[in-house]
Design an enzyme around this catalytic site. Structure first.
Site, PDB file in Angstrom:
ATOM      1  N   HIS A 245       0.743  -1.210   0.073  1.00 18.54           N
ATOM      2  CA  HIS A 245      -0.108  -0.121   0.085  1.00 18.54           C
ATOM      3  C   HIS A 245       0.895   1.234   0.040  1.00 18.54           C
ATOM      4  O   HIS A 245       1.910   1.171   0.569  1.00 18.54           O
ATOM      5  CB  HIS A 245      -0.889   0.045   1.146  1.00 18.54           C
ATOM      6  CG  HIS A 245      -2.029   0.887   1.087  1.00 18.54           C
ATOM      7  ND1 HIS A 245      -2.060   2.311   1.703  1.00 18.54           N
ATOM      8  CD2 HIS A 245      -3.372   0.804   0.528  1.00 18.54           C
ATOM      9  CE1 HIS A 245      -3.235   2.823   1.255  1.00 18.54           C
ATOM     10  NE2 HIS A 245      -3.976   1.905   0.510  1.00 18.54           N
ATOM     11  N   GLU A 308      -7.773  -5.683  -0.314  1.00 15.29           N
ATOM     12  CA  GLU A 308      -8.212  -6.252  -1.454  1.00 15.29           C
ATOM     13  C   GLU A 308      -8.204  -7.917  -1.127  1.00 15.29           C
ATOM     14  O   GLU A 308      -8.829  -8.632  -1.863  1.00 15.29           O
ATOM     15  CB  GLU A 308      -7.304  -5.978  -2.828  1.00 15.29           C
ATOM     16  CG  GLU A 308      -7.245  -4.450  -2.972  1.00 15.29           C
ATOM     17  CD  GLU A 308      -8.600  -4.069  -3.432  1.00 15.29           C
ATOM     18  OE1 GLU A 308      -9.620  -4.382  -3.007  1.00 15.29           O
ATOM     19  OE2 GLU A 308      -8.676  -2.823  -4.271  1.00 15.29           O
TER      20      GLU A 308
HETATM   21  N1  COA Z   1       4.168  -7.283  -4.653  1.00 17.91           N
HETATM   22  C1  COA Z   1       5.728  -7.310  -5.067  1.00 17.91           C
HETATM   23  N2  COA Z   1       6.226  -6.323  -4.763  1.00 17.91           N
HETATM   24  C2  COA Z   1       5.502  -5.083  -4.328  1.00 17.91           C
HETATM   25  C3  COA Z   1       4.354  -5.157  -4.075  1.00 17.91           C
HETATM   26  C4  COA Z   1       3.527  -6.232  -4.319  1.00 17.91           C
HETATM   27  N3  COA Z   1       2.281  -6.369  -3.973  1.00 17.91           N
HETATM   28  N4  COA Z   1       4.059  -3.801  -3.866  1.00 17.91           N
HETATM   29  C5  COA Z   1       4.944  -3.186  -3.770  1.00 17.91           C
HETATM   30  N5  COA Z   1       6.071  -4.006  -4.227  1.00 17.91           N
HETATM   31  C6  COA Z   1       7.481  -3.407  -4.306  1.00 17.91           C
HETATM   32  C7  COA Z   1       7.736  -2.909  -5.749  1.00 17.91           C
HETATM   33  O1  COA Z   1       8.010  -3.693  -6.552  1.00 17.91           O
HETATM   34  C8  COA Z   1       9.047  -2.148  -5.357  1.00 17.91           C
HETATM   35  O2  COA Z   1       9.974  -2.783  -5.580  1.00 17.91           O
HETATM   36  P1  COA Z   1      11.429  -2.360  -6.222  1.00 17.91           P
HETATM   37  O3  COA Z   1      11.717  -1.168  -5.205  1.00 17.91           O
HETATM   38  O4  COA Z   1      12.288  -3.431  -5.863  1.00 17.91           O
HETATM   39  O5  COA Z   1      11.069  -1.686  -7.493  1.00 17.91           O
HETATM   40  C9  COA Z   1       8.419  -1.621  -4.235  1.00 17.91           C
HETATM   41  O6  COA Z   1       7.741  -2.513  -3.429  1.00 17.91           O
HETATM   42  C10 COA Z   1       8.067  -0.172  -4.216  1.00 17.91           C
HETATM   43  O7  COA Z   1       6.856  -0.189  -4.905  1.00 17.91           O
HETATM   44  P2  COA Z   1       6.046   1.025  -5.460  1.00 17.91           P
HETATM   45  O8  COA Z   1       5.104   0.611  -6.373  1.00 17.91           O
HETATM   46  O9  COA Z   1       6.793   2.330  -5.559  1.00 17.91           O
HETATM   47  O10 COA Z   1       5.237   1.277  -3.993  1.00 17.91           O
HETATM   48  P3  COA Z   1       3.812   1.843  -4.018  1.00 17.91           P
HETATM   49  O11 COA Z   1       3.704   2.634  -2.639  1.00 17.91           O
HETATM   50  O12 COA Z   1       3.198   2.844  -5.229  1.00 17.91           O
HETATM   51  O13 COA Z   1       2.832   0.414  -4.000  1.00 17.91           O
HETATM   52  C11 COA Z   1       0.664  -0.454  -4.586  1.00 17.91           C
HETATM   53  C12 COA Z   1       1.613   0.586  -3.511  1.00 17.91           C
HETATM   54  C13 COA Z   1      -0.598  -0.781  -4.189  1.00 17.91           C
HETATM   55  C14 COA Z   1       0.704  -0.014  -5.961  1.00 17.91           C
HETATM   56  C15 COA Z   1       1.634  -1.820  -4.696  1.00 17.91           C
HETATM   57  O14 COA Z   1       1.781  -2.141  -3.322  1.00 17.91           O
HETATM   58  C16 COA Z   1       1.009  -2.850  -5.545  1.00 17.91           C
HETATM   59  O15 COA Z   1       1.280  -2.810  -6.525  1.00 17.91           O
HETATM   60  N6  COA Z   1       0.200  -3.984  -4.674  1.00 17.91           N
HETATM   61  C17 COA Z   1      -0.317  -4.954  -5.627  1.00 17.91           C
HETATM   62  C18 COA Z   1      -1.751  -4.417  -6.060  1.00 17.91           C
HETATM   63  C19 COA Z   1      -2.808  -4.247  -5.163  1.00 17.91           C
HETATM   64  O16 COA Z   1      -2.785  -4.895  -4.030  1.00 17.91           O
HETATM   65  N7  COA Z   1      -3.561  -3.203  -4.988  1.00 17.91           N
HETATM   66  C20 COA Z   1      -4.522  -2.660  -4.107  1.00 17.91           C
HETATM   67  C21 COA Z   1      -3.959  -1.634  -3.385  1.00 17.91           C
HETATM   68  S1  COA Z   1      -5.282  -1.116  -2.067  1.00 17.91           S
END
Ligand code: COA
Length: 366
Positions: A245, A308
């Site tokens: 998140h 989720e």
């Molecule tokens: N699975 C694998 N790796 C994940 C991850 C996940 N669910 N969530 C974050 N990461 C990793 C990213 O790959 C990244 O790794 P890196 O630094 O080695 O490249 C790091 O964590 C940071 O990712 P980032 O996209 O900058 O973090 P964010 O704060 O934008 O992430 C989400 C938030 C929700 C977009 C992300 O956690 C995600 O994609 N989750 C899966 C989808 C999901 O469940 N969405 C519903 C959200 S309520």
């Protein structure tokens, strides 16, 4: 400025606060735990709308008005349902909502609250060759949604769905709420603002994750080895759906609320409850494996279970197909979008940030 704007505070709001370090969600002065399972969705709609509409009726009158709005939406949109049904269920719902009037009055807001709850079961029924069922204006919002889907609604499932709608009703300045506020800041009507929110909610990084959670659980069940399957996904650069998140560095408090609801549903003696109990036990094993795999793969980041993961189990238990999970999310979040749109219209200016130009510059002509 961070890419993704996570260091930017873009609005003052009285609506909700997400404490990502403490793991708390506050909605208009109430903790999520106070609301979920104790307040009905219609009451929470009133809580969110309070102060943003003139002459807002009390709880039970507003719930009746939402019931009448469900009937009105059904009657208005029924003639178009046949044309919408061939689209994917989310696009069909969005297209249906785009046909509603674009005003700013309470009646406009209530039609928008009603619309996802009416359109989703009607479109699902059409998709499986059954005639849509008209809403019952006297039923509770969640109970009526389930009845329109399957013909009946057990009180336990209706309560579970109602708790879900309350749990997801608002959540700070998430992507869809921000999109809603941007459109509302132009003084466009509520339907336009809600359509912006619907567009943002569709993506798998926001509201589109619970469908893929079910696909993940099914794939892991087939593979027979959760940790190996999850490690394979990470090695391919995939994200594990239902985890991580932007704001929470600890467990999303909504995950626990929804897990408790699923546990309650699975605790009965009948076969369907036992099946649900088994599904929950399997999901808990996958959750533990995912947390461990993520801890090892991304030690620099605290990636925890988000809303989720257990949303997927709850909506599956309620009888919704995974393609419609984001529709049901929208049925809950729409109240938050509308309240944010009204707050933006009342207190904000046009949202118009600047970009930094990093492209080629024209050659200077002497
Ligand atoms: N699975 C694998 N790796 C994940 C991850 C996940 N669910 N969530 C974050 N990461 C990793 C990213 O790959 C990244 O790794 P890196 O630094 O080695 O490249 C790091 O964590 C940071 O990712 P980032 O996209 O900058 O973090 P964010 O704060 O934008 O992430 C989400 C938030 C929700 C977009 C992300 O956690 C995600 O994609 N989750 C899966 C989808 C999901 O469940 N969405 C519903 C959200 S309520």
């Amino acid at each position: 400025m961070a890419n993704g704007l996570d260091d930017v505070v873009a609005a003052d709001t009285v609506l909700s606060d997400v404490d990502g370090v403490g793991g708390h969600l506050t909605i208009r002065g109430h903790s999520l735990k106070e609301l979920a399972g104790h307040w009905r969705y219609g009451q929470v709609v009133r809580l969110l709308f309070d102060g943003f509409f003139d002459a807002l009726p009390g709880d039970s009158e507003l719930e009746k008005a939402i019931g009448r709005a469900r009937v009105e939406v059904f009657e208005r949109l029924q003639p178009t349902l046949g044309q919408l049904a061939p689209l994917d269920i989310y696009s069909a719902m969005r297209a249906g909502i785009s046909l509603l009037p674009d005003g700013d009055e309470l009646a406009d807001a209530l039609r928008l609250v009603a619309a996802p709850a009416v359109l989703t079961p009607a479109l699902l029924r059409l998709g499986r060759g059954e005639a849509p069922l008209a809403p019952d204006s006297r039923a509770g919002h969640a109970a009526d949604m389930l009845r329109m889907l399957g013909g009946t609604a057990s009180p336990a499932l209706a309560k579970a769905l109602d708790t879900y709608l309350v749990t997801v009703c608002d959540h700070g300045l998430n992507a869809s709420t921000f999109a809603t506020r941007v459109v509302a800041s132009t003084q466009a009507g509520l339907t336009s603002a809600v359509l912006a929110g619907l567009g943002a909610l569709k993506g798998p990084l926001h509201g589109g994750a619970p469908g893929p959670v079910i696909e993940m659980l099914d794939a892991i069940e087939t593979s027979g080895d959760a940790a190996a399957w999850l490690r394979g996904e990470i090695a391919r650069g995939e994200r594990i759906m239902g985890f991580g998140h932007r704001i929470y560095r600890v467990r999303d408090p909504r995950a626990d609320v929804l897990k408790a609801v699923v546990r309650q549903l699975g605790s009965g003696k009948e076969t369907s409850s036992r099946k649900m109990g088994d599904r929950l036990a399997f999901a808990e094993t996958v959750e533990q494996a995912a947390l461990e795999v993520l801890r090892v793969a991304k030690p620099q980041r605290s990636i925890q279970t988000n809303v989720e993961f257990y949303t997927a189990l709850l909506l599956e238990a309620a009888g919704f197909p995974k393609e419609a999970f984001s529709n049901v999310f929208a049925a809950g979040r729409v109240a938050g979008w509308i309240a944010h749109a009204r707050e933006q219209q009342a207190t904000g200016r046009l949202i118009r940030p600047q970009s930094r130009y990093v492209g080629p510059v024209p050659e200077l002509v002497a």
